[in-house]
Design an enzyme around this catalytic site. Sequence first.
Site, PDB file in Angstrom:
ATOM      1  N   GLN A  65       0.828  -1.166   0.022  1.00 20.31           N
ATOM      2  CA  GLN A  65      -0.087   0.136  -0.026  1.00 20.31           C
ATOM      3  C   GLN A  65       0.797   1.302   0.000  1.00 20.31           C
ATOM      4  O   GLN A  65       0.327   2.265  -0.436  1.00 20.31           O
ATOM      5  CB  GLN A  65      -0.656  -0.043   1.164  1.00 20.31           C
ATOM      6  N   HIS A  76       1.247   3.345  -3.245  1.00 22.35           N
ATOM      7  CA  HIS A  76       0.576   4.333  -3.746  1.00 22.35           C
ATOM      8  C   HIS A  76       0.911   5.529  -3.844  1.00 22.35           C
ATOM      9  O   HIS A  76       0.616   6.254  -5.016  1.00 22.35           O
ATOM     10  CB  HIS A  76      -0.741   4.245  -2.756  1.00 22.35           C
ATOM     11  N   GLU A 122      -7.349   3.537   7.369  1.00 24.41           N
ATOM     12  CA  GLU A 122      -8.179   3.102   6.178  1.00 24.41           C
ATOM     13  C   GLU A 122      -8.432   1.382   6.175  1.00 24.41           C
ATOM     14  O   GLU A 122      -9.400   1.153   6.046  1.00 24.41           O
ATOM     15  CB  GLU A 122      -7.750   3.706   4.822  1.00 24.41           C
ATOM     16  N   HIS A 123      -7.074   1.011   5.932  1.00 25.08           N
ATOM     17  CA  HIS A 123      -7.004  -0.291   5.704  1.00 25.08           C
ATOM     18  C   HIS A 123      -6.403  -1.071   7.098  1.00 25.08           C
ATOM     19  O   HIS A 123      -5.369  -0.569   7.527  1.00 25.08           O
ATOM     20  CB  HIS A 123      -6.067  -0.914   4.673  1.00 25.08           C
ATOM     21  N   ASP A 142      -8.969  -3.904  -2.728  1.00 25.89           N
ATOM     22  CA  ASP A 142      -8.669  -2.963  -3.616  1.00 25.89           C
ATOM     23  C   ASP A 142      -9.262  -3.299  -5.216  1.00 25.89           C
ATOM     24  O   ASP A 142      -9.715  -2.460  -5.999  1.00 25.89           O
ATOM     25  CB  ASP A 142      -7.473  -2.459  -3.928  1.00 25.89           C
ATOM     26  N   HIS A 154     -46.192  28.782  13.526  1.00 22.42           N
ATOM     27  CA  HIS A 154     -46.606  27.372  13.936  1.00 22.42           C
ATOM     28  C   HIS A 154     -47.518  26.973  14.685  1.00 22.42           C
ATOM     29  O   HIS A 154     -48.502  25.876  13.928  1.00 22.42           O
ATOM     30  CB  HIS A 154     -45.163  26.797  14.420  1.00 22.42           C
TER      31      HIS A 154
END
Length: 439
Positions: free
Chosen positions: A250, A253, A318-319, A352, A412
């Site tokens: 990862q 990336h 995230e992961h 992914d 109202h």
Amino acid sequence: MAEVLKSGFDQGQIKAADQKVRQTVADILADVEARGDEAVRELSKHFDNWAPDSFRMTDDEIAEAIAKVDPRDLEDIHYAQDQIRYFAEQQKACLKDLEVETQPGVILGHRNIPVNAVGCYIPGGKYPMLASAHMSVLTAKVAGVKRVVAAAPPFDGLPHPAIVAAMYYAGADEILVLGGVQAMAAMALGTETIEPVDMLVGPGNMFVAEAKRQLFGQVGIDLLAGPTETMVIADDSVDAELCAIDLLGQAEHGPTSPAVLITDSKTLATDVLAAVDRQLEVLPTAEVAAQAWRDYGQVIVCRDRDEMLEQAEALAFEHVQVMTRDPDFFADNLRSYGALFIGPRTNVAFGDKVIGTNHTLPTRRAGRYTGGLWVGKFIKTHTYQRITTDEASARVGAVASRLCMLEGFSGHAEQANARVRRYGNRDIQPYTAAPRDAD
């Protein structure tokens, strides 16, 4: 107390970089809003050396691009899309319209209504991330979105054939060869040739993420996805090589992608540090992964699994890859993350690319309050009410009137009083005097 064997940049350094990105994005959005297609074309020429007569692909251009894709690659795209479509369909089946009579004559309900138009961004500058087409375009179409616009930058000066194929077979109604902030601006704000959408989704670099942040409100968004994050939670039941592979898988990336090992074994921690160095000697993407590991990688050694859980919750990555003797402990107790990958047989790459869950996930601790992209993100839940008897209208109206006056809302209250007078037997007169202040 946890021991940090390796640390990355601190939050102050990260925030300083964010400030520079914000101004750049603000300038681009303002330019596109003011000058439309002319600005988009100039920006695309500047950033991608791409300025065609039209950024929207024709049917012939789409067919020409798909014809360049190897048949085996097309088979793999179809396989991945079958998995993602099936899981999205099962998720959608969980979303039910509701109608219930809450008291005699009072009916309440909600309807699940798809967003009308969605813009999906598929990154393709450094890596052609065709999987993002499956995750966004296909999921939106399963949700029932009528108009899906898919945008991806050119790759080596041309539309990337595999990305085009993925967008087309996922069901995109319009395909734009356009990248970066200018793509987000064109889809959200509209130009002379591109109709605006109601929602933007999809991952991207820091500039694309910032564009979504600044455009939020004018359009909806899925979430604010920053650089990819990966966490490996491991004990000495797993080997260092597998941990290192999952961390660097990862980190490649981008140079700002954090990768963190959390373990209760100092031996494993030191072995993973050595294994990462060995992997970086042979990994084809080592230049990027090495920078990410150097600047954003961390190794945290904890005293036991409870402290490992505490550290993982605090980071809310995230992961999260769990490779321990009892992975269910973490699966049952973790509450803040994007997606879990439980056991050594699975991994983030499966999620992914192919297994069926969505890969657009919360980063920067957003997993504390939101999940990732799924079919429900494209569906709005709208409530309604219906009263079918005079008695119910008067009954609810009497209580509503008193509660409105308790708050000082005389207009109202008169809405309620009018129904009591019309449909009930009680003689409630219109309220005209201002409410008295409490003594």
